[in-house]
Scaffold this motif. Structure first.
Motif, mmCIF file in Angstrom:
data_model
loop_
_atom_site.group_PDB
_atom_site.id
_atom_site.type_symbol
_atom_site.label_atom_id
_atom_site.label_comp_id
_atom_site.label_asym_id
_atom_site.label_seq_id
_atom_site.Cartn_x
_atom_site.Cartn_y
_atom_site.Cartn_z
ATOM 1 N N ASN A 1 0.816 -1.216 0.000
ATOM 2 C CA ASN A 1 0.000 0.000 0.000
ATOM 3 C C ASN A 1 0.848 1.263 0.000
ATOM 4 N N HIS B 1 -8.291 -2.431 -2.289
ATOM 5 C CA HIS B 1 -8.668 -1.019 -2.179
ATOM 6 C C HIS B 1 -9.994 -0.807 -2.907
ATOM 7 N N LEU C 1 -7.163 1.525 5.807
ATOM 8 C CA LEU C 1 -6.289 1.917 4.710
ATOM 9 C C LEU C 1 -5.367 3.050 5.175
ATOM 10 N N ARG D 1 -2.791 2.681 -7.406
ATOM 11 C CA ARG D 1 -3.399 1.592 -6.642
ATOM 12 C C ARG D 1 -2.946 0.231 -7.201
#
Length: 623
Positions: free
Chosen positions: A257, A301, A315, A330
């Motif tokens: 991430n 996501h 997140l 992403r």
């Protein structure tokens, strides 16, 4: 020749995975070196395996960023904490102590500048005489953080500060870390591993890996650092060379991430197309991925999976810059999308470089993995104070304080192993019979095969049959003769934790046109709920009392189980399946902190969350 001392046989009671499990045990002799003496211990093994919980992503003040951000703890403290002892927390807070001890633990301080900043405290050390030492050890948090930011910036650019690198010191501290772990290793009771973190972050994009050694024989004299190379391929070469010399080791990447699309890129470090050799090398060296930790969850996501109602979970949307920066990409950052990309690469003959099993972990920099939501003590030592966590750390910019508020509690790695020993746990990690949780110790079983009966889970010997007639999580299904696979799924709540909401199966597949798809199946729900014609399920409810930071188990289930058959199976399609288990809503750590401080919970943070567990996948290859 050292004398061989036979220890008293340990009588070990293993936790039962479910009330119907029937276990047969066999004795195994384990010989460990303790205080320079060989000790033989007889340990009972369970061939049907038990769940053991631990962490392998753990930093102390011996990591440069741990020290600069207020850690006062050592590797020895870390192991004592995991075994249930209280340790000093620093940061204006109290001692750190876990409520329920863990089964295994590994300190994995950064390879870069390992122990150097801590040495600056010692007036006899030459490191204390360096110009930067006064700033690093300053009581002014803003000054020490500014010095840390300079070091981090240089490290992420692959430019070391030569005065901070000393090969002899690094070897000495690495040897000491190994010895500390050995001192705490107790076969059958508590397992330790030697580990370090390789800290590659080109342009502040996270490519970090924790490198874990299965045992302490033939370990290289030095960890591999980003100053050796920032390319994962070169780390794998280091690992391959160590393996040739007798070492057992694996790597675990984390925080895709925070990679801005780099973690799961479809090219190698030189922008070449991925080949089968690349895929095989990557999977041989890093079979597992850390799906959740303090810096957020990297499963999925909402931008990538807009139809997943549970995708917006913890997140943490930042890069690793010392100043706050948001990632732009992403794709390449989240595991589910990588699983789908892996199917496509495999179908083209390039192998599957993303065939990861999963674990949850911590990334604490203060020895305590901080997995318990109501016992959260932060990532860094300076956060060991609820006021600092919620109201902000004096001297910090507000944007940095917000990053801290958005940290999650630590996650856990669950392994299904025959015994609580280095050998058994490491082998479980290698074969991917693992699962990750966002902190709770819920247990998840997941098997796939073609001959499971619908009533299997009602049979006394179901677990033995599940192993013998199929494959566990982390494995590949056999080729189908046209019959759809069935999956045996069993989840049990944490003993003193929240009830369970539901079990979901997440499937990804590749169609005949080379396009990937995903679908979420709700396969077992609490409270008599069933899925409607579209597969949707009503929410379980929410018993959280925000003001008092509490909840009740008036809803949900203590266990959920099912034998589920894929209704959409196509024997010609590449596919993967993994399980996600959701708890009922419970208070987030920030809600507990607000109660402690006597203030209203912040409006920019969730007041409750649904903790969860993820299994490693089971894959299907039509070829």
């Amino acid at each position: 020749m050292k004398s061989l001392i036979l220890s008293t046989v340990l009588s070990i009671m293993f936790l039962v995975a479910c009330k119907n499990d029937q276990k047969s045990s066999s004795d195994k002799s384990v010989i460990e070196k303790i205080d320079s003496t060989l000790v033989e211990t007889t340990i009972k093994e369970n061939p049907n395996k038990d769940a053991y919980f631990g962490n392998l992503h753990v930093h102390t003040s011996w990591s440069f960023d741990g020290y600069t951000n207020g850690s006062v703890t050592t590797p020895d403290d870390a192991y004592r904490w995991a075994k249930g002892e209280a340790i000093p927390g620093g940061g204006g807070g109290g001692d750190l102590q876990i409520k329920v001890p863990l089964d295994w633990y590994a300190v994995s301080d950064h390879a870069e500048y390992m122990g150097v900043f801590k040495k600056m405290e010692d007036p006899e050390s030459p490191f204390s005489k360096l110009p930067i030492a006064k700033r690093i050890t300053s009581d002014d948090a803003s000054e020490s953080f500014a010095a840390f930011a300079e070091v981090l910036d240089g490290m992420n650019k692959g430019v070391p500060q030569d005065e901070l690198t000393d090969a002899d010191l690094a070897k000495s501290l690495w040897k000491e870390i190994i010895a500390i772990g050995d001192k705490h290793n107790e076969p059958g009771k508590f397992t330790t591993f030697s580990a370090f973190e390789w800290t590659s972050a080109p342009n502040n994009r996270n490519l970090h890996r924790v490198v874990l050694f299965g045992d302490n024989s033939n370990i290289p004299s030095l960890p591999y650092s980003v100053f050796d190379s920032a390319k994962p391929e070169d780390l794998w070469t280091y690992m391959e060379n160590a393996r040739k010399k007798g070492a057992t080791l694996l790597a675990v990447p984390h925080n895709g991430n925070a990679s801005d699309g780099m973690m799961f890129e479809l090219v190698d470090s030189e922008d070449n197309a991925i080949t089968k050799a690349y895929s095989e090398t990557r999977m041989r060296n890093e079979p597992l991925y850390e799906i959740t930790q303090i810096k957020g969850t990297s499963e999925v996501h909402p931008d990538l999976s807009p139809n997943d109602e549970f995708a917006n979970f913890e997140l943490w949307d930042y890069t690793l810059s010392a100043i706050t920066e948001r990632p732009k990409n992403r794709k390449g950052s989240y595991l589910r999308e990588a699983y789908k990309d892996g199917l496509k690469l495999d179908s083209k003959g390039a192998g599957n470089p993303f065939k990861y099993g999963v674990i949850g972990d911590s990334d604490t920099h203060n020895s305590a993995s901080s997995i318990e939501e109501d016992n959260y003590t932060g990532k860094f030592g300076m956060e060991n104070n609820p006021e600092h966590r919620l109201e902000g750390i004096p001297g910090n910019k507000e944007a940095s304080n917000q990053q801290i508020r958005e940290f999650s509690s630590g996650g856990l790695a669950g392994v299904w192993a025959e015994a609580n020993t280095r050998e058994s746990i490491f082998e479980a990690l290698k074969r991917k019979e693992t699962f990750g949780t966002s902190g709770p110790r819920m247990k998840v079983r997941f098997f796939g095969g073609y001959s499971y009966t619908e009533d299997l889970l009602g049979q006394n010997n179901w677990l033995k049959t599940a192993y013998e007639s199929g494959v566990p999580m982390g494995s590949d299904l056999k080729l189908s003769n046209g019959k759809a696979p069935s999956f045996v799924i069993h989840a049990v709540k944490e003993a003193d934790g929240a009830n369970l909401d539901r079990i979901q199966v997440i499937k990804g597949w590749l169609d005949a046109n080379g396009k990937t798809h995903e679908k979420i199946y709700n396969v077992a729900m609490s409270d008599g709920r069933t899925a409607d014609s579209n597969g949707n399920v009503t929410a379980v409810g929410n018993t959280v009392d925000i003001k008092n930071a509490s909840y009740t188990n008036d809803i949900g289930a203590t266990e959920l189980k099912t034998v589920w058959t894929d209704p959409d199976f196509d024997a010609q399609q590449y596919a993967f399946y993994y399980v996600r288990v959701l708890e009922i809503p419970t208070p987030r750590w920030s809600t507990y902190d607000a109660k402690t401080l006597g203030i209203e919970p912040r409006k920019d943070l969730p007041t409750s969350i649904q903790e969860r567990a993820w299994s490693s996948p089971i894959w299907y290859n039509p070829n």
